[in-house]
Enzyme design. Structure first.
Site, PDB file in Angstrom:
ATOM      1  N   PRO A   9      -9.587  66.002  34.620  1.00 42.05           N
ATOM      2  CA  PRO A   9      -8.025  66.474  34.581  1.00 42.05           C
ATOM      3  C   PRO A   9      -7.160  65.555  34.460  1.00 42.05           C
ATOM      4  O   PRO A   9      -7.124  63.930  34.426  1.00 42.05           O
ATOM      5  CB  PRO A   9      -8.409  66.859  35.884  1.00 42.05           C
ATOM      6  CG  PRO A   9      -9.704  65.742  35.843  1.00 42.05           C
ATOM      7  CD  PRO A   9     -10.825  65.992  35.121  1.00 42.05           C
ATOM      8  N   ASN A  10      -6.432  65.988  35.048  1.00 44.28           N
ATOM      9  CA  ASN A  10      -4.684  65.377  34.275  1.00 44.28           C
ATOM     10  C   ASN A  10      -4.172  64.628  32.706  1.00 44.28           C
ATOM     11  O   ASN A  10      -3.568  63.825  32.634  1.00 44.28           O
ATOM     12  CB  ASN A  10      -4.612  64.961  35.715  1.00 44.28           C
ATOM     13  CG  ASN A  10      -4.258  64.845  36.229  1.00 44.28           C
ATOM     14  OD1 ASN A  10      -3.807  65.687  37.098  1.00 44.28           O
ATOM     15  ND2 ASN A  10      -4.852  64.377  38.015  1.00 44.28           N
ATOM     16  N   ARG A  17       1.851  62.012  33.152  1.00 48.99           N
ATOM     17  CA  ARG A  17       1.825  60.601  34.523  1.00 48.99           C
ATOM     18  C   ARG A  17       1.652  59.400  34.336  1.00 48.99           C
ATOM     19  O   ARG A  17       0.637  59.098  34.118  1.00 48.99           O
ATOM     20  CB  ARG A  17      -0.166  61.230  34.896  1.00 48.99           C
ATOM     21  CG  ARG A  17      -0.285  61.061  36.115  1.00 48.99           C
ATOM     22  CD  ARG A  17      -1.916  61.607  36.599  1.00 48.99           C
ATOM     23  NE  ARG A  17      -2.338  61.098  37.519  1.00 48.99           N
ATOM     24  CZ  ARG A  17      -3.714  60.213  37.133  1.00 48.99           C
ATOM     25  NH1 ARG A  17      -3.895  59.981  36.259  1.00 48.99           N
ATOM     26  NH2 ARG A  17      -4.853  59.403  37.683  1.00 48.99           N
ATOM     27  N   TYR A  22      -1.355  54.465  31.804  1.00 51.54           N
ATOM     28  CA  TYR A  22      -2.316  56.195  30.742  1.00 51.54           C
ATOM     29  C   TYR A  22      -1.497  55.238  29.189  1.00 51.54           C
ATOM     30  O   TYR A  22      -1.992  56.431  28.509  1.00 51.54           O
ATOM     31  CB  TYR A  22      -2.430  57.019  31.242  1.00 51.54           C
ATOM     32  CG  TYR A  22      -3.361  57.081  32.562  1.00 51.54           C
ATOM     33  CD1 TYR A  22      -3.909  56.863  32.724  1.00 51.54           C
ATOM     34  CD2 TYR A  22      -2.437  57.827  33.575  1.00 51.54           C
ATOM     35  CE1 TYR A  22      -5.120  56.831  33.563  1.00 51.54           C
ATOM     36  CE2 TYR A  22      -3.381  57.565  34.850  1.00 51.54           C
ATOM     37  CZ  TYR A  22      -4.734  56.726  35.242  1.00 51.54           C
ATOM     38  OH  TYR A  22      -5.428  56.940  35.545  1.00 51.54           O
ATOM     39  N   ASN A  73     -14.500  61.621  28.937  1.00 50.62           N
ATOM     40  CA  ASN A  73     -13.440  61.209  29.827  1.00 50.62           C
ATOM     41  C   ASN A  73     -13.102  62.169  31.124  1.00 50.62           C
ATOM     42  O   ASN A  73     -12.536  62.986  30.589  1.00 50.62           O
ATOM     43  CB  ASN A  73     -11.999  60.616  29.240  1.00 50.62           C
ATOM     44  CG  ASN A  73     -11.202  59.767  29.850  1.00 50.62           C
ATOM     45  OD1 ASN A  73     -11.361  60.583  31.292  1.00 50.62           O
ATOM     46  ND2 ASN A  73     -10.209  59.901  29.317  1.00 50.62           N
ATOM     47  N   ALA A  76     -10.578  61.801  36.960  1.00 51.71           N
ATOM     48  CA  ALA A  76     -11.438  61.975  38.360  1.00 51.71           C
ATOM     49  C   ALA A  76     -12.709  62.293  38.906  1.00 51.71           C
ATOM     50  O   ALA A  76     -13.286  61.765  39.609  1.00 51.71           O
ATOM     51  CB  ALA A  76      -9.747  62.711  39.070  1.00 51.71           C
ATOM     52  N   HIS A  79     -15.875  59.855  39.567  1.00 51.26           N
ATOM     53  CA  HIS A  79     -15.708  58.957  40.723  1.00 51.26           C
ATOM     54  C   HIS A  79     -16.490  59.957  41.656  1.00 51.26           C
ATOM     55  O   HIS A  79     -17.411  59.368  42.621  1.00 51.26           O
ATOM     56  CB  HIS A  79     -14.675  57.683  41.013  1.00 51.26           C
ATOM     57  CG  HIS A  79     -13.898  57.744  40.152  1.00 51.26           C
ATOM     58  ND1 HIS A  79     -13.967  56.434  39.301  1.00 51.26           N
ATOM     59  CD2 HIS A  79     -12.826  57.696  39.241  1.00 51.26           C
ATOM     60  CE1 HIS A  79     -13.704  56.447  38.259  1.00 51.26           C
ATOM     61  NE2 HIS A  79     -12.757  57.202  38.272  1.00 51.26           N
ATOM     62  N   ASP A  86     -25.433  66.047  36.285  1.00 50.85           N
ATOM     63  CA  ASP A  86     -26.559  66.651  36.498  1.00 50.85           C
ATOM     64  C   ASP A  86     -26.817  67.323  34.382  1.00 50.85           C
ATOM     65  O   ASP A  86     -27.479  67.426  34.266  1.00 50.85           O
ATOM     66  CB  ASP A  86     -26.628  67.722  37.001  1.00 50.85           C
ATOM     67  CG  ASP A  86     -27.167  66.572  38.482  1.00 50.85           C
ATOM     68  OD1 ASP A  86     -27.559  65.930  38.420  1.00 50.85           O
ATOM     69  OD2 ASP A  86     -27.463  67.567  39.775  1.00 50.85           O
ATOM     70  N   GLU A  97     -18.938  57.125  27.690  1.00 56.00           N
ATOM     71  CA  GLU A  97     -17.641  57.630  27.989  1.00 56.00           C
ATOM     72  C   GLU A  97     -16.523  57.116  27.526  1.00 56.00           C
ATOM     73  O   GLU A  97     -17.051  55.865  27.700  1.00 56.00           O
ATOM     74  CB  GLU A  97     -18.346  56.942  29.290  1.00 56.00           C
ATOM     75  CG  GLU A  97     -17.592  57.485  30.990  1.00 56.00           C
ATOM     76  CD  GLU A  97     -18.077  56.590  32.136  1.00 56.00           C
ATOM     77  OE1 GLU A  97     -16.955  57.237  32.820  1.00 56.00           O
ATOM     78  OE2 GLU A  97     -18.333  55.726  32.302  1.00 56.00           O
ATOM     79  N   HIS A  99     -12.236  55.868  28.725  1.00 57.20           N
ATOM     80  CA  HIS A  99     -11.162  55.886  30.111  1.00 57.20           C
ATOM     81  C   HIS A  99     -10.147  55.118  29.290  1.00 57.20           C
ATOM     82  O   HIS A  99     -10.396  53.730  28.337  1.00 57.20           O
ATOM     83  CB  HIS A  99     -11.699  55.369  31.321  1.00 57.20           C
ATOM     84  CG  HIS A  99     -12.592  55.719  31.727  1.00 57.20           C
ATOM     85  ND1 HIS A  99     -12.740  56.940  32.562  1.00 57.20           N
ATOM     86  CD2 HIS A  99     -13.764  55.618  32.141  1.00 57.20           C
ATOM     87  CE1 HIS A  99     -14.094  57.270  32.684  1.00 57.20           C
ATOM     88  NE2 HIS A  99     -14.327  56.757  32.328  1.00 57.20           N
ATOM     89  N   LEU A 100      -9.127  55.485  29.010  1.00 57.80           N
ATOM     90  CA  LEU A 100      -7.814  54.986  28.525  1.00 57.80           C
ATOM     91  C   LEU A 100      -8.020  53.345  29.392  1.00 57.80           C
ATOM     92  O   LEU A 100      -7.503  52.427  28.784  1.00 57.80           O
ATOM     93  CB  LEU A 100      -6.051  55.571  28.629  1.00 57.80           C
ATOM     94  CG  LEU A 100      -7.367  56.681  27.470  1.00 57.80           C
ATOM     95  CD1 LEU A 100      -5.787  58.191  28.359  1.00 57.80           C
ATOM     96  CD2 LEU A 100      -6.993  56.824  26.933  1.00 57.80           C
ATOM     97  N   SER A 101      -7.472  53.939  30.963  1.00 54.42           N
ATOM     98  CA  SER A 101      -7.275  52.378  31.614  1.00 54.42           C
ATOM     99  C   SER A 101      -8.567  51.636  32.045  1.00 54.42           C
ATOM    100  O   SER A 101      -9.840  52.295  31.910  1.00 54.42           O
ATOM    101  CB  SER A 101      -6.793  53.017  33.116  1.00 54.42           C
ATOM    102  OG  SER A 101      -7.320  53.364  33.525  1.00 54.42           O
ATOM    103  N   ARG A 106      -9.135  48.606  38.434  1.00 55.40           N
ATOM    104  CA  ARG A 106      -8.277  49.226  39.744  1.00 55.40           C
ATOM    105  C   ARG A 106      -8.851  49.537  40.451  1.00 55.40           C
ATOM    106  O   ARG A 106      -9.996  49.020  40.965  1.00 55.40           O
ATOM    107  CB  ARG A 106      -8.103  51.164  38.911  1.00 55.40           C
ATOM    108  CG  ARG A 106      -7.048  50.691  37.818  1.00 55.40           C
ATOM    109  CD  ARG A 106      -6.860  50.854  36.560  1.00 55.40           C
ATOM    110  NE  ARG A 106      -5.815  52.400  37.245  1.00 55.40           N
ATOM    111  CZ  ARG A 106      -5.717  54.151  37.384  1.00 55.40           C
ATOM    112  NH1 ARG A 106      -6.900  54.473  36.418  1.00 55.40           N
ATOM    113  NH2 ARG A 106      -5.117  54.732  38.477  1.00 55.40           N
ATOM    114  N   ARG A 110     -12.952  53.516  42.042  1.00 63.42           N
ATOM    115  CA  ARG A 110     -13.072  54.234  40.162  1.00 63.42           C
ATOM    116  C   ARG A 110     -14.053  53.240  40.355  1.00 63.42           C
ATOM    117  O   ARG A 110     -14.131  53.820  38.682  1.00 63.42           O
ATOM    118  CB  ARG A 110     -11.281  54.088  39.828  1.00 63.42           C
ATOM    119  CG  ARG A 110     -10.536  54.782  40.763  1.00 63.42           C
ATOM    120  CD  ARG A 110      -9.084  54.248  39.354  1.00 63.42           C
ATOM    121  NE  ARG A 110      -8.438  55.047  40.398  1.00 63.42           N
ATOM    122  CZ  ARG A 110      -7.993  56.471  39.653  1.00 63.42           C
ATOM    123  NH1 ARG A 110      -8.172  57.351  38.800  1.00 63.42           N
ATOM    124  NH2 ARG A 110      -6.446  56.336  40.175  1.00 63.42           N
TER     125      ARG A 110
END
Length: 146
Positions: A9-10, A17, A22, A73, A76, A79, A86, A97, A99-101, A106, A110
């Site tokens: 998402p996002n 955003r 990001y 990625n 949200a 978490h 699963d 996995e 993540h950009l950040s 943070r 997170r």
């Protein structure tokens, strides 16, 4: 080698955003980056983004027997989603996995990654380069040559 790239998402809102977190590049820029990095290495790729948890779970399940690995990625859902955890465990494909950040630097909420519990490796805080690192990791450990 064929890899599935799943973005949660996002991520479709990249450049809009929180660009200070990001970045200012768009989601289209990210897709182009992934395609170019895969092409350099002779890797086939499928890239998807969804804001819906169930769609991501469906895509993970559809990957079974169809791809050699997953780069995810979960955004949200990192978490919160035991369902994504699963699904990753069910298909038992090599997964990384991204993540950009740097999520570990943070907010405290997170710091827990459910999806990461089913992944062999996590790259966080490297921006788009985290995806390149994930491709290289999967090639090195699961059937490719750099």
């Amino acid at each position: 080698m064929k890899l599935l790239f799943l973005n949660g998402p996002n991520l479709n809102m990249l450049s809009i955003r929180e660009p200070d977190i990001y970045g200012r590049q768009t989601y289209s820029d990210l897709e182009n980056f992934i395609r170019a990095e895969c092409a350099k290495r002779g890797v086939e790729c499928e890239i998807y983004q969804s804001n819906h948890e169930g769609v991501l779970v469906d895509m993970i399940q559809a990957a079974y027997g169809a791809v050699d690995g997953i780069v995810i990625n979960p955004a949200a859902y990192t978490h919160t989603s035991v369902a994504i955890l699963d699904a990753l465990k069910a298909v038992a494909l090599p997964a990384v996995e991204v993540h950009l950040s740097d999520v570990s630097a943070r907010e405290a909420f997170r710091h827990i990654s459910y999806a990461g519990m089913a992944c062999e490796k996590t790259y966080a805080g490297f921006g788009f380069d985290g995806y390149r690192m994930a491709i290289e990791y999967l090639m090195e450990h699961h059937g490719g040559q750099l």
